[in-house]
Design a protein around this motif. Structure first.
Motif, short mmCIF file in Angstrom:
data_model
loop_
_atom_site.label_atom_id
_atom_site.label_comp_id
_atom_site.label_asym_id
_atom_site.label_seq_id
_atom_site.Cartn_x
_atom_site.Cartn_y
_atom_site.Cartn_z
N THR B 15 0.53 -1.26 -0.09
CA THR B 15 -0.20 -0.07 0.29
C THR B 15 0.84 1.24 0.12
O THR B 15 1.89 1.59 1.19
CB THR B 15 -0.47 0.77 1.64
OG1 THR B 15 0.33 -0.31 2.54
CG2 THR B 15 -2.04 -1.08 1.17
N TYR B 34 -5.28 0.50 -0.09
CA TYR B 34 -5.22 0.20 -1.34
C TYR B 34 -6.46 1.10 -2.92
O TYR B 34 -7.35 1.40 -1.71
CB TYR B 34 -6.01 -1.26 -1.12
CG TYR B 34 -4.49 -1.97 -1.17
CD1 TYR B 34 -3.75 -2.48 -1.50
CD2 TYR B 34 -5.64 -3.10 0.27
CE1 TYR B 34 -2.26 -3.71 -1.42
CE2 TYR B 34 -4.35 -4.15 0.39
CZ TYR B 34 -3.26 -3.94 -0.01
OH TYR B 34 -2.56 -5.35 0.33
N ALA B 39 -6.17 -4.09 -4.33
CA ALA B 39 -7.27 -4.85 -3.23
C ALA B 39 -7.33 -6.06 -3.69
O ALA B 39 -7.38 -7.37 -3.55
CB ALA B 39 -8.43 -3.85 -2.82
N LEU B 129 -7.22 -4.66 3.98
CA LEU B 129 -8.46 -4.90 2.99
C LEU B 129 -10.22 -4.62 3.80
O LEU B 129 -10.78 -4.44 3.45
CB LEU B 129 -8.33 -6.67 2.53
CG LEU B 129 -7.40 -6.51 1.77
CD1 LEU B 129 -7.78 -8.76 2.04
CD2 LEU B 129 -7.84 -6.46 -0.08
N PHE B 132 -9.50 -0.77 3.05
CA PHE B 132 -10.44 -0.41 1.84
C PHE B 132 -11.53 -0.72 1.95
O PHE B 132 -12.51 -0.06 1.44
CB PHE B 132 -9.49 -1.39 0.81
CG PHE B 132 -10.05 -1.14 -0.73
CD1 PHE B 132 -10.19 -0.43 -1.85
CD2 PHE B 132 -11.07 -2.50 -1.65
CE1 PHE B 132 -10.80 -0.69 -2.90
CE2 PHE B 132 -11.46 -2.55 -2.55
CZ PHE B 132 -12.38 -1.61 -3.12
#
Lengths: 282, 482
Positions: B15, B34, B39, B129, B132
């Motif tokens: 990232t 991301y 992602a 994640l 994100f």
């Protein structure tokens, strides 16, 4: 959002009175407790003494001293709102029968506290003595704002003798003690005077409870900014006070800590005054 | 049917971060997170362990179905909106503040620690994640869409609940109860909601915009927030119980521990709470444009090595000071998240280990000028938390400092427990609760740091959620018996 200003009135060359709608505070406030207010979005959290709390409103005495209080005086009028009023904070004063109760004040915060404290003390059967000290005639408040109506004995002093007695509350307290008329002293205001008061009453063994003013942020015990040394222990003024036994306070440290941000305060004040001049307000 | 053997990709998709030289001059968020393509690429590294075996789920304090939400990103890789919406649905069933936890959870000790991929390479970057999904959903209207679905499912008001404190525990509890159909009122002592998320965690780690959005979300769910209300002072617990069917206390651990050593009253010694509150909540870094001042000198020593210490150190650095973190234990015993320690080091924070402060030394004006430390040494023996025990060596060292920040921990604020005498507390000030998180007063529940002392945002949120369920059951029973 915000809290509406319902009254605003000048008290003297340096102080003014303001009343604000704050029902949540007014409902539960008791003498000795304080509030923290924020004037606007960019404002600081500033602790304030309370003059009275009734009908969903709180009255305050405020000194034109720093940016917050300048904003309150120059920018805020009746009908306007201030961002935040939180409270009541701190522990209330213990109201009971002590006998002869003195309340001595020599600065704006304590002038505010005098009335409500003595009112409660009188209702509890005490003989009440109010001493309001000011520097000079220009700084003296109109009498209706003082504690005359709830005081069995009432004194005003000025340093130059222009109004009332010449001198300071310390002189009056000493005299009263020597006349054996004092069972307990409550006081607040200038820290230097409180230190002297503690020495004076300490030498006579008269119980003395005073409001310790310290710089705060949240006012709820979260930051420790207002810590003092009390009887050898660290205490937070906001949570454990603001009233303390004057004889157990380490006054030199309290006085030093009160001056922590003087430089910044002056800088911000000068900047604000320059802005007022630019706008032609002053 | 045989499963296709997934291709093992050992390394994480990185990232991007704001370059060090840029970020130390401002409070902008350091990690940029991301975008959808990266992602998905990271998601595809996940070998999708079945939920019943997935070690990441076991590692998560609130047991988010991690392979489940990652799987949605993979499954709908051709439709970003759908992918994120489905992933968010999965996360929301266990955690309503993923934008926050994705940023502040110590993933390396929780979900990512046992990740199978970690045995052959980098564990899946679950935290980023999660973040994100939250960020994409927030900025693409997906969150609002999902929220509307929740709200329209709402039915009659089942009862009234008061929530005390608007930190992670309180916000979660309020959100859960509102979704169940309760009328919730939050009582917050400060002038802004968010608790530690607003006064404690700096902008560069958790942008306030994210928090504000979370709070707006709650308001949309019908939650009312009363600011400037200090429960125990403005209104008592007893008064709340007269008006509400139940109360949740999520008041956190807001009282700083200070060192009981000489010189503690010297100027420019701050508790981390005072320092961070001035900076984060009151924006003292913009003084005099903002009215609240802060004074930071040229040499700051931060005492402690948790996340709060890192936050304080990195804030002081951004205010123009050299910063040294002094810790009484060794490097491997620091409690901060690895990412925070790395960021601090990258930004130029120095670390001194095995130093325990014994005295603050002031100048003639009452300002701090140096800290005297005793050198410590580690023993083989470990304490209950698995850290090596330390002992003093009798040797001392004095380090110059014109600013000191004490970040050695916090304890619960006692305003409520002092006022409500029937509320039972443990010796450390935490509230006593039963397995349903009910306190010694029927109808009063508690969670988060108010019962744990010092824990994490995610545990507080877990408690908030659990308490919401208990409160629902309690009120249903109460209404049945009424």
């Amino acid at each position: 959002m915000g809290y509406k200003i319902t009254k605003k009135e000048n008290l003297s060359a340096i102080d003014f009175f303001m009343e604000v709608e704050a029902p949540h505070v007014a409902k539960s406030w008791k003498p000795g407790q304080f509030v923290v207010l924020i004037v606007d979005e960019k404002g600081e959290r500033v602790p304030m003494s309370v003059y009275y709390a009734e009908d969903g409103k709180i009255g305050m005495f405020i000194r034109r001293h720093g940016v917050t209080t300048f904003k309150l005086w120059y920018e805020k009028n009746v009908g306007d709102k201030i961002l935040s009023v939180a409270g009541p904070l701190g522990k209330p004063i213990e109201v009971k029968h002590y006998g002869n109760v003195v309340f001595a004040a020599d600065a704006v915060c304590a002038q505010a506290e005098c009335y409500a404290t003595l009112k409660a003390m009188k209702e509890a059967g005490n003989y009440t003595i109010a001493i309001h000290s000011f520097e000079n005639r220009d700084n003296v408040y109109p009498e209706r704002f003082l504690a005359k109506s709830v005081a069995d004995e009432f004194y005003i002093t000025t340093e130059d003798g222009s109004v009332g007695r010449k001198g300071h509350y310390l002189d009056v307290v000493k005299e009263l003690i020597e006349q054996d008329k004092v069972d307990i002293v409550f006081a607040g205001g200038k820290l230097g005077s409180l230190k002297k008061l503690a020495e004076l009453t300490g030498s006579y063994g008269i119980p003395t409870i005073v409001t310790v003013r310290q710089i705060m942020v949240d006012g709820t015990g979260m930051c420790g900014s207002c810590r003092i040394l009390y009887d050898g222990e660290v205490k937070f003024v906001c949570r454990d006070g603001p009233m303390f036994d004057a004889h157990k306070v380490d006054w030199d440290d309290v006085i030093k800590r009160d001056a922590r941000f003087v430089e910044q305060q002056n800088l911000a004040r000068e900047r604000y005054i320059a802005k007022l001049r630019e706008k032609g307000v002053i | 049917m045989t499963r296709k053997k997934p291709k093992i990709i050992k390394e994480r998709v990185p990232t991007p971060e704001v370059p060090v030289e840029e970020r130390v001059k401002s409070f902008v968020e350091v990690n940029l997170g991301y975008d959808f393509a990266s992602a998905v690429k990271e998601a595809e590294r996940c070998i999708q362990c079945p939920p019943e075996y997935a070690s990441c789920i076991k590692g998560c304090p609130v047991h988010i179905n991690i392979p489940g939400f990652i799987g949605k990103l993979i499954e709908h890789r051709d439709d970003p909106k759908k992918a994120v919406k489905e992933a968010l649905k999965v996360i929301w069933s266990d955690n309503t503040l993923p934008g926050v936890t994705g940023r502040v959870c110590p993933q390396e000790e929780q979900c990512e620690a046992p990740c199978v991929m970690g045995k052959v390479g980098d564990p899946i970057n679950i935290g980023k994640l999660e973040r994100f999904v939250a960020d994409y959903a927030r900025t693409h209207g997906i969150e609002e869409e999902l929220l509307r679905e929740f709200v329209s499912n709402g039915n009659d008001i089942k009862g009234k609940v008061a929530v005390v404190g608007s930190g992670p525990a309180g916000l979660t509890c309020a959100g859960e109860l509102a979704k169940m159909g309760y009328k919730v009122t939050i009582f917050e002592a400060l002038h802004k909601p968010g608790g530690v998320l607003v006064y404690g965690i700096p902008e560069f780690r958790l942008p306030k915009e994210i928090l504000n959005k979370e709070i707006a979300k709650l308001r949309e769910l019908g939650v009312e927030i009363k600011l400037d209300h200090i429960v125990g002072k403005t209104i008592t617990l007893e008064e709340l119980l007269e008006e509400y069917d139940a109360v949740f206390i999520g008041t956190g651990a807001g009282t700083p521990k200070l060192l009981n050593i000489p010189g503690i009253l010297l100027d420019r010694i701050y508790s981390a709470n005072e320092f961070l509150t001035r900076v984060n909540l009151m924006k003292a870094y913009e003084f005099p444009e903002y009215d609240t001042p802060i004074t930071v000198g040229k040499k700051t020593i931060v005492i402690g090595a948790g996340n709060t210490a890192m936050d304080a150190a990195r804030s002081a650095l951004r205010l123009g000071s050299e910063v040294t973190i002094a810790y009484r234990r060794g490097r491997e015993d620091m409690t901060a998240r690895i990412e925070e320690i790395q960021h601090a080091e990258e930004e130029g924070v120095k670390f001194e280990f095995f130093l325990s402060p014994v005295e603050f030394i002031g100048d003639e004006n009452g300002k701090i000028k140096a800290v005297k430390f005793e050198k410590m040494k580690p023993l083989e023996e470990r304490d209950a938390k698995g850290k090596r025990k330390i002992v003093g060596t009798g040797e001392y060292v004095t380090l110059e400092a014109d600013t000191v920040i004490i970040a050695i921990g916090l304890e619960p604020n006692k305003i409520i427990s002092e006022e409500a005498s029937s509320l039972k507390t443990n010796p450390d000030g935490t509230l006593v609760v039963d397995k349903n998180l009910m306190t010694s007063i029927p109808g009063v529940f508690a969670g988060g740091d108010a019962i744990r002392g010092e824990a994490t945002v995610i545990l507080a949120m877990g408690d908030g959620k659990k308490a919401a369920k208990s409160i629902d059951e309690y009120i249903r029973k109460k209404h049945l018996s009424a």
